[in-house]
Design a protein around this motif. Structure first.
Motif, PDB file in Angstrom:
ATOM      1  N   PHE A   3       0.820  -1.193   0.000  1.00 34.62           N
ATOM      2  CA  PHE A   3       0.000   0.000   0.000  1.00 34.62           C
ATOM      3  C   PHE A   3       0.869   1.263   0.000  1.00 34.62           C
ATOM      4  CE2 PHE A   3      -2.750   3.254   1.538  1.00 34.62           C
ATOM      5  CZ  PHE A   3      -3.930   2.972   0.873  1.00 34.62           C
ATOM      6  N   ASN A   4       2.002   1.223   0.690  1.00 34.39           N
ATOM      7  CA  ASN A   4       2.814   2.422   0.832  1.00 34.39           C
ATOM      8  C   ASN A   4       3.722   2.683  -0.351  1.00 34.39           C
ATOM      9  OD1 ASN A   4       1.767   2.994   3.311  1.00 34.39           O
ATOM     10  ND2 ASN A   4       3.163   1.583   4.323  1.00 34.39           N
ATOM     11  N   THR A   5       4.143   1.639  -1.045  1.00 33.34           N
ATOM     12  CA  THR A   5       5.192   1.834  -2.042  1.00 33.34           C
ATOM     13  C   THR A   5       4.658   2.081  -3.455  1.00 33.34           C
ATOM     14  OG1 THR A   5       5.316  -0.537  -2.198  1.00 33.34           O
ATOM     15  CG2 THR A   5       6.951   0.519  -0.807  1.00 33.34           C
ATOM     16  N   PHE A   6       3.535   1.516  -3.812  1.00 30.75           N
ATOM     17  CA  PHE A   6       3.057   1.608  -5.182  1.00 30.75           C
ATOM     18  C   PHE A   6       2.356   2.934  -5.456  1.00 30.75           C
ATOM     19  CE2 PHE A   6       3.963  -2.740  -5.015  1.00 30.75           C
ATOM     20  CZ  PHE A   6       4.005  -3.237  -6.309  1.00 30.75           C
ATOM     21  N   THR A   7       2.429   3.329  -6.720  1.00 30.13           N
ATOM     22  CA  THR A   7       1.591   4.458  -7.144  1.00 30.13           C
ATOM     23  C   THR A   7       0.166   3.948  -7.264  1.00 30.13           C
ATOM     24  OG1 THR A   7       3.388   5.597  -8.236  1.00 30.13           O
ATOM     25  CG2 THR A   7       1.187   6.046  -9.060  1.00 30.13           C
ATOM     26  N   LYS A   8      -0.760   4.712  -6.706  1.00 29.18           N
ATOM     27  CA  LYS A   8      -2.146   4.204  -6.619  1.00 29.18           C
ATOM     28  C   LYS A   8      -3.076   4.908  -7.584  1.00 29.18           C
ATOM     29  CE  LYS A   8      -0.637   3.833  -2.212  1.00 29.18           C
ATOM     30  NZ  LYS A   8       0.077   4.984  -1.763  1.00 29.18           N
ATOM     31  N   MET A  84     -16.127   1.717 -19.988  1.00 32.12           N
ATOM     32  CA  MET A  84     -15.097   1.141 -20.863  1.00 32.12           C
ATOM     33  C   MET A  84     -13.846   2.000 -20.858  1.00 32.12           C
ATOM     34  SD  MET A  84     -16.004  -1.378 -23.439  1.00 32.12           S
ATOM     35  CE  MET A  84     -15.631  -0.644 -25.003  1.00 32.12           C
ATOM     36  N   VAL A  85     -14.055   3.318 -20.981  1.00 30.79           N
ATOM     37  CA  VAL A  85     -12.920   4.245 -21.056  1.00 30.79           C
ATOM     38  C   VAL A  85     -12.157   4.225 -19.737  1.00 30.79           C
ATOM     39  CG1 VAL A  85     -12.262   6.675 -21.288  1.00 30.79           C
ATOM     40  CG2 VAL A  85     -14.094   5.738 -22.709  1.00 30.79           C
ATOM     41  N   VAL A  86     -12.898   4.344 -18.626  1.00 34.55           N
ATOM     42  CA  VAL A  86     -12.251   4.409 -17.310  1.00 34.55           C
ATOM     43  C   VAL A  86     -11.468   3.121 -17.055  1.00 34.55           C
ATOM     44  CG1 VAL A  86     -12.618   4.774 -14.850  1.00 34.55           C
ATOM     45  CG2 VAL A  86     -14.136   5.860 -16.477  1.00 34.55           C
ATOM     46  N   SER A  87     -12.083   1.975 -17.375  1.00 32.70           N
ATOM     47  CA  SER A  87     -11.398   0.690 -17.156  1.00 32.70           C
ATOM     48  C   SER A  87     -10.145   0.596 -18.014  1.00 32.70           C
ATOM     49  CB  SER A  87     -12.306  -0.482 -17.517  1.00 32.70           C
ATOM     50  OG  SER A  87     -13.413  -0.466 -16.703  1.00 32.70           O
ATOM     51  N   ALA A  88     -10.247   1.084 -19.270  1.00 38.03           N
ATOM     52  CA  ALA A  88      -9.087   0.994 -20.170  1.00 38.03           C
ATOM     53  C   ALA A  88      -7.944   1.867 -19.641  1.00 38.03           C
ATOM     54  CB  ALA A  88      -9.493   1.423 -21.580  1.00 38.03           C
ATOM     55  N   ILE A  89      -8.255   3.065 -19.152  1.00 33.27           N
ATOM     56  CA  ILE A  89      -7.202   3.935 -18.588  1.00 33.27           C
ATOM     57  C   ILE A  89      -6.578   3.242 -17.380  1.00 33.27           C
ATOM     58  CG2 ILE A  89      -6.771   6.113 -17.355  1.00 33.27           C
ATOM     59  CD1 ILE A  89      -8.901   7.418 -19.164  1.00 33.27           C
ATOM     60  N   GLU A  90      -7.440   2.711 -16.515  1.00 35.40           N
ATOM     61  CA  GLU A  90      -6.948   2.027 -15.304  1.00 35.40           C
ATOM     62  C   GLU A  90      -6.034   0.867 -15.672  1.00 35.40           C
ATOM     63  OE1 GLU A  90     -10.008   2.325 -11.550  1.00 35.40           O
ATOM     64  OE2 GLU A  90     -10.229   0.675 -12.956  1.00 35.40           O
ATOM     65  N   SER A  91      -6.481   0.032 -16.628  1.00 32.19           N
ATOM     66  CA  SER A  91      -5.684  -1.138 -17.015  1.00 32.19           C
ATOM     67  C   SER A  91      -4.329  -0.714 -17.531  1.00 32.19           C
ATOM     68  CB  SER A  91      -6.388  -1.956 -18.096  1.00 32.19           C
ATOM     69  OG  SER A  91      -7.679  -2.241 -17.692  1.00 32.19           O
ATOM     70  N   THR A  92      -4.305   0.361 -18.324  1.00 35.21           N
ATOM     71  CA  THR A  92      -3.024   0.843 -18.868  1.00 35.21           C
ATOM     72  C   THR A  92      -2.093   1.253 -17.732  1.00 35.21           C
ATOM     73  OG1 THR A  92      -4.276   1.660 -20.747  1.00 35.21           O
ATOM     74  CG2 THR A  92      -2.023   2.471 -20.520  1.00 35.21           C
ATOM     75  N   LEU A  93      -2.642   1.978 -16.761  1.00 37.33           N
ATOM     76  CA  LEU A  93      -1.816   2.444 -15.633  1.00 37.33           C
ATOM     77  C   LEU A  93      -1.346   1.263 -14.788  1.00 37.33           C
ATOM     78  CD1 LEU A  93      -4.034   5.517 -14.604  1.00 37.33           C
ATOM     79  CD2 LEU A  93      -1.817   5.594 -15.775  1.00 37.33           C
ATOM     80  N   GLY A  97       2.572  -0.503 -13.548  1.00 33.42           N
ATOM     81  CA  GLY A  97       3.017  -0.698 -12.167  1.00 33.42           C
ATOM     82  C   GLY A  97       2.185  -0.013 -11.110  1.00 33.42           C
ATOM     83  N   ALA A  98       1.145   0.737 -11.512  1.00 33.80           N
ATOM     84  CA  ALA A  98       0.290   1.356 -10.490  1.00 33.80           C
ATOM     85  C   ALA A  98      -0.694   0.309  -9.980  1.00 33.80           C
ATOM     86  CB  ALA A  98      -0.458   2.532 -11.090  1.00 33.80           C
ATOM     87  N   CYS A  99      -1.262   0.542  -8.802  1.00 31.37           N
ATOM     88  CA  CYS A  99      -2.282  -0.410  -8.339  1.00 31.37           C
ATOM     89  C   CYS A  99      -3.545   0.343  -7.945  1.00 31.37           C
ATOM     90  CB  CYS A  99      -1.756  -1.267  -7.183  1.00 31.37           C
ATOM     91  SG  CYS A  99      -1.517  -0.366  -5.685  1.00 31.37           S
ATOM     92  N   SER A 100      -4.666  -0.340  -8.145  1.00 34.91           N
ATOM     93  CA  SER A 100      -5.956   0.300  -7.925  1.00 34.91           C
ATOM     94  C   SER A 100      -6.408   0.082  -6.474  1.00 34.91           C
ATOM     95  CB  SER A 100      -6.948  -0.336  -8.909  1.00 34.91           C
ATOM     96  OG  SER A 100      -8.218   0.151  -8.650  1.00 34.91           O
ATOM     97  N   VAL A 101      -6.811   1.154  -5.799  1.00 37.30           N
ATOM     98  CA  VAL A 101      -7.355   1.004  -4.432  1.00 37.30           C
ATOM     99  C   VAL A 101      -8.642   1.811  -4.345  1.00 37.30           C
ATOM    100  CG1 VAL A 101      -5.079   0.713  -3.336  1.00 37.30           C
ATOM    101  CG2 VAL A 101      -6.081   2.968  -3.421  1.00 37.30           C
ATOM    102  N   SER A 102      -9.530   1.405  -3.414  1.00 37.49           N
ATOM    103  CA  SER A 102     -10.800   2.132  -3.278  1.00 37.49           C
ATOM    104  C   SER A 102     -10.541   3.461  -2.572  1.00 37.49           C
ATOM    105  CB  SER A 102     -11.789   1.306  -2.465  1.00 37.49           C
ATOM    106  OG  SER A 102     -11.354   1.266  -1.127  1.00 37.49           O
TER     107      SER A 102
END
Ligand code: GDP
Ligand code: MG
Length: 354
Positions: A3-8, A84-93, A97-102
């Motif tokens: 949680f601390n090290t990754f870009t979120k 679709m757009v939001v998911s595609a941007i997220e997947s690219t990021l 190496g970024a990770c998705s958090v709520s």
């Protein structure tokens, strides 16, 4: 650690239809990651929006976006609101190496009891729950922990810790109501009881069995605790599909209940009654005492798992006060006293309740 090290990546706007979606990219690599996919105005820290396009490698398209670079570590990305757009941007990021958090995980990480109490306070539904939250804001848990640490007698120590555990259960319901489900056979009087408890005609009452089909709910407070009552479709054999669906919903409500009030019609022979569910958090409620000469509920009790039972009449109101006392006693056997420590758990307060 992760949680601390990754870009979120944090979605700031809820999922669903919306004209614009906003994503926060947060972490030491935020600007570098975005630069790899960006064409448009020069990406730099500036207090105004920058316009450009985001390359969606997977689908080989460019998406128009607006970004706000508050710092190298913190960038807001605003795009078309389609999923679709939001998911595609997220997947690219994520591929970079970024990770998705709520948003809850992100904004509430490291939150203390004091912070959490303050965050919950505006949502306290009663004065009593607000007072408990205020006590926690004022450090009740820290004081209790400091005191427990000093106790040398192991038994006393354990008792105090057990009390904290008990209060932690109560702490889950300072904002989120307890769920009390009224269920039982058709025509047992569930809807009548539900209305009698709430003091007005919320549910339809009828002599025709199978009247209640959907789960009807209403929130109120008992002894200062928020409680939502659920009136359900009665259990009986039926060929009517709509009613069958209602019965299925009753089953689901029972599974999620903090307390099940199983309503039994005292005028119907026991052999014609559905089997009482074998669950722990159950209160047996014998209804229609006004129609019987003798209270034969005692015979029932011996055959059920529950020790707890009460006899009432939804029509005359007999026993209703005692029923409510029983319900709150089952939910909170020992309510917290003023200034007592009530541990709060952030996870217990989900998005829907706030
Ligand atoms: N005399 C009497 N009738 C009741 C009582 N509770 C419910 N009823 C009647 O029983 C029938 C079925 O009641 P209802 O609340 O619709 O039952 P449900 O199917 O369990 O929701 C209705 O005619 C009510 O008026 C009660 O305590 N006493
Ligand atoms: Mg009903």
């Amino acid at each position: 650690m992760i949680f601390n090290t990754f870009t979120k990546i944090i979605r700031l706007t809820p999922s669903g239809r919306g004209a614009v979606a906003s994503i926060l990219l947060h972490g030491s690599d935020a600007l570098d990651i975005l630069k790899r996919h960006w064409t448009g105005q020069e990406l730099r820290v500036i207090d105004q929006p920058l316009f450009g396009r985001f390359r969606l490698e997977m689908i080989g398209q460019n998406e128009e976006i607006v970004v706000h670079v508050s710092s190298r570590n913190e960038i807001e990305i605003h795009s078309h609101g389609g999923e679709m757009v939001v998911s595609a941007i997220e997947s690219t990021l994520i591929r970079d190496g970024a990770c998705s958090v709520s948003w809850q995980e992100f904004f509430c990480a490291g939150e203390t009891q004091r912070d959490l109490a303050l965050r919950l306070l505006p949502f306290a539904p009663t004065e009593y729950t607000a007072q408990i939250l205020l006590d926690q804001f004022n450090g009740a848990l820290n004081r209790e922990c400091a005191e427990i640490e000093k106790i040398e007698n192991e038994t006393v120590k354990r008792q105090r810790l057990n009390r904290l555990k008990e209060n932690a259960e109560t702490g889950k319901h300072l904002v989120n109501p307890f769920r009390v489900v009224l269920a039982g056979a058709s025509n047992a009087g569930k809807s009548s009881l539900f209305n009698a408890i709430l003091g007005f005609q919320r549910s339809i009452v009828n002599v025709i069995a199978g009247t209640t089909r959907d789960v009807v709910s209403y929130s109120t407070a008992l002894d200062g605790f928020p409680v939502t009552f659920y009136d359900t479709a009665g259990f009986r054999e039926t060929q009517i599909e709509l009613e069958q669906q209602g019965i299925e919903r009753s089953r689901q409500s029972i599974a999620n209940a903090d307390l099940l009030v199983w309503v039994v019609d005292l005028t119907v022979p026991e052999t014609e009654q559905p089997v009482v569910p074998n669950i722990e958090n159950l209160l047996l409620c014998f209804n229609k005492i006004d129609l019987t000469d003798s209270d034969n509920s005692g015979d029932w009790e011996k055959q059920t798992v529950s020790e707890k039972s009460i006899t009432v009449s939804a029509t005359t109101g007999q026993g209703l006060e005692t029923l409510l006392e029983h319900i709150i006693h089952c939910l909170v056997p020992n309510p917290p006293k003023p200034l007592e420590a009530v541990p709060l758990e952030a996870a217990a307060f989900n998005e829907t309740s706030l």
